[in-house]
Enzyme design. Structure first.
Site, PDB file in Angstrom:
ATOM      1  N   ARG A  13       0.797  -1.085   0.019  1.00 31.38           N
ATOM      2  CA  ARG A  13      -0.015   0.075  -0.075  1.00 31.38           C
ATOM      3  C   ARG A  13       0.759   1.150   0.106  1.00 31.38           C
ATOM      4  O   ARG A  13       2.042   1.174   0.570  1.00 31.38           O
ATOM      5  CB  ARG A  13      -0.967   0.204   1.190  1.00 31.38           C
ATOM      6  N   ARG A  47     -19.114   2.550 -12.698  1.00 27.44           N
ATOM      7  CA  ARG A  47     -19.381   3.712 -11.889  1.00 27.44           C
ATOM      8  C   ARG A  47     -20.031   4.796 -12.646  1.00 27.44           C
ATOM      9  O   ARG A  47     -21.264   5.514 -12.334  1.00 27.44           O
ATOM     10  CB  ARG A  47     -18.183   4.303 -11.078  1.00 27.44           C
ATOM     11  N   HIS A 103      -6.800   4.108 -15.268  1.00 22.81           N
ATOM     12  CA  HIS A 103      -7.630   3.895 -14.252  1.00 22.81           C
ATOM     13  C   HIS A 103      -7.358   4.761 -12.988  1.00 22.81           C
ATOM     14  O   HIS A 103      -6.232   4.536 -12.571  1.00 22.81           O
ATOM     15  CB  HIS A 103      -7.370   2.532 -13.730  1.00 22.81           C
ATOM     16  N   THR A 108     -11.798  -0.102  -0.699  1.00 25.24           N
ATOM     17  CA  THR A 108     -12.882  -0.369  -1.596  1.00 25.24           C
ATOM     18  C   THR A 108     -12.714  -1.912  -1.825  1.00 25.24           C
ATOM     19  O   THR A 108     -11.374  -2.453  -1.985  1.00 25.24           O
ATOM     20  CB  THR A 108     -12.836   0.289  -2.917  1.00 25.24           C
TER      21      THR A 108
END
EC number: 1.1.1.27
Length: 333
Positions: free
Chosen positions: A99, A169, A193, A248
């Site tokens: 991350r 979305r 993206h 998410t």
């Protein structure tokens, strides 16, 4: 003396030892498990393998899924930190990675993920040399390029989940505005993206009716209905969800299962996924961006030549330049 099992069952032929439709998910974090559950929910594989470095978490997730076997149509669920468990996979979904830390540059994050992928990708290829790899880890477009480089696979078998979710979305937000189901609201988000994605306003339609013909200002700052805000919401929605719940996972899980369904069932559906775009729209470098692609059991077999307006092409090229500026400095590829 015969066992209960021997008394119960008379064998006629030996069982097949090689699965027909095996899927592996690498990484059992929030995204990996959402992908796994979505794949099981759609009954897309006869064997599901999970891999991670965290052995206790991995075993716990495997057992939890196995205990639901009665409610699933997947014959076998296995897990191990040893990649031998992934052998003979048709599709391998990669969700693993590190991350981003506070204040960390994207280049530094990508370089750390390159180091993770340098271990993962050769292991995948060793045990499933004929597989298709679907990359989900972020930044997905760059890590799809990294996977392509490290794997040695042809480009049609290395695919990034790309803008499949961004487009979903977009269609959801459009459907909320119009009061029509998302499947009847057609629109494409292409390019990177994330932050520099491109909304193709010229192609947005319902039942073949171009919305830009009804509202020529659509997608511009002149538009009194502020449709441009819809694309802005697409870009910002992931950040908002992360702010609210910390990550998410469900929507990307559904999105990945949707892509797998297209390939496992050889559907030849057109979906916005990340592919190598060198030579298209004047892009000169080896970068991966989302375009409308035909997916089948062979992987990514074709790209649809979408008629883009000059400003949309300029945005795509700008995305490509941004990605290349990071890729060109990556080491050990």
């Amino acid at each position: 003396m015969a066992t209960l099992k021997e008394k119960l069952i008379t064998h006629i032929a030996s069982e097949s030892t090689i699965p027909n439709n095996k899927v592996t998910v690498v990484g059992v974090g929030q995204v990996g498990m959402a992908c796994a559950v979505s794949i099981l929910g759609k009954s897309l594989c006869d064997e599901l393998a999970l891999v991670d470095v965290l052995e206790d978490k991995l075993k716990g997730e495997m057992m939890d899924l196995q205990h639901g076997s009665l409610f699933l149509q997947t014959h076998k669920i296995v897990a191990d930190k040893d990649y031998a468990v992934t052998a003979n996979s048709k599709i391998v979904v990669v969700t693993a990675g590190v991350r981003q830390q506070e204040g960390e540059s994207r280049l530094n994050l990508v370089q750390r993920n390159v180091n993770v992928f340098k271990f993962i990708i050769p292991q995948i290829i060793k045990y499933s040399p004929d597989c298709i790899i679907l990359v989900v880890s972020n930044p997905v477009d760059i890590l799809t390029y990294v996977t392509w480089k490290l794997s040695g696979l042809p480009k049609h078998r290395v695919i990034g989940s790309g803008c499949n979710l961004d487009s979903a979305r977009f269609r959801y937000l459009m459907s909320e505005k119009l009061g029509i189901h998302p499947s009847s609201c057609h629109g494409w988000i292409l390019g990177e993206h994330g932050d520099s994605s491109v909304a193709v306003w010229s192609g947005v339609n319902v039942a073949g009716v171009s919305l830009q013909e009804l509202n020529p200002a659509m997608g511009t700052d002149r538009d009194s209905e502020k449709w441009k805000e819809v694309h802005k919401q697409v870009v910002e929605s992931a950040y908002e969800v992360i702010k609210l719940k910390g990550y998410t996972n469900w929507a990307i899980g559904f999105s990945v299962a949707d892509l797998l369904e297209t390939m496992m069932k050889n559907l030849n559906r057109v979906q916005p996924v990340s592919t190598m775009v060198k030579g298209m729209y004047g892009i000169e470098n080896e970068v991966f961006l989302s375009l409308p692609c035909v997916l089948s059991a062979s992987g990514l077999t074709s790209v649809i030549n979408q008629k883009l307006k000059d400003d949309e092409v300029a945005q795509l090229r700008s995305s490509a330049d941004t990605l290349w500026s990071i890729q060109k400095d990556l080491k050990d590829l």
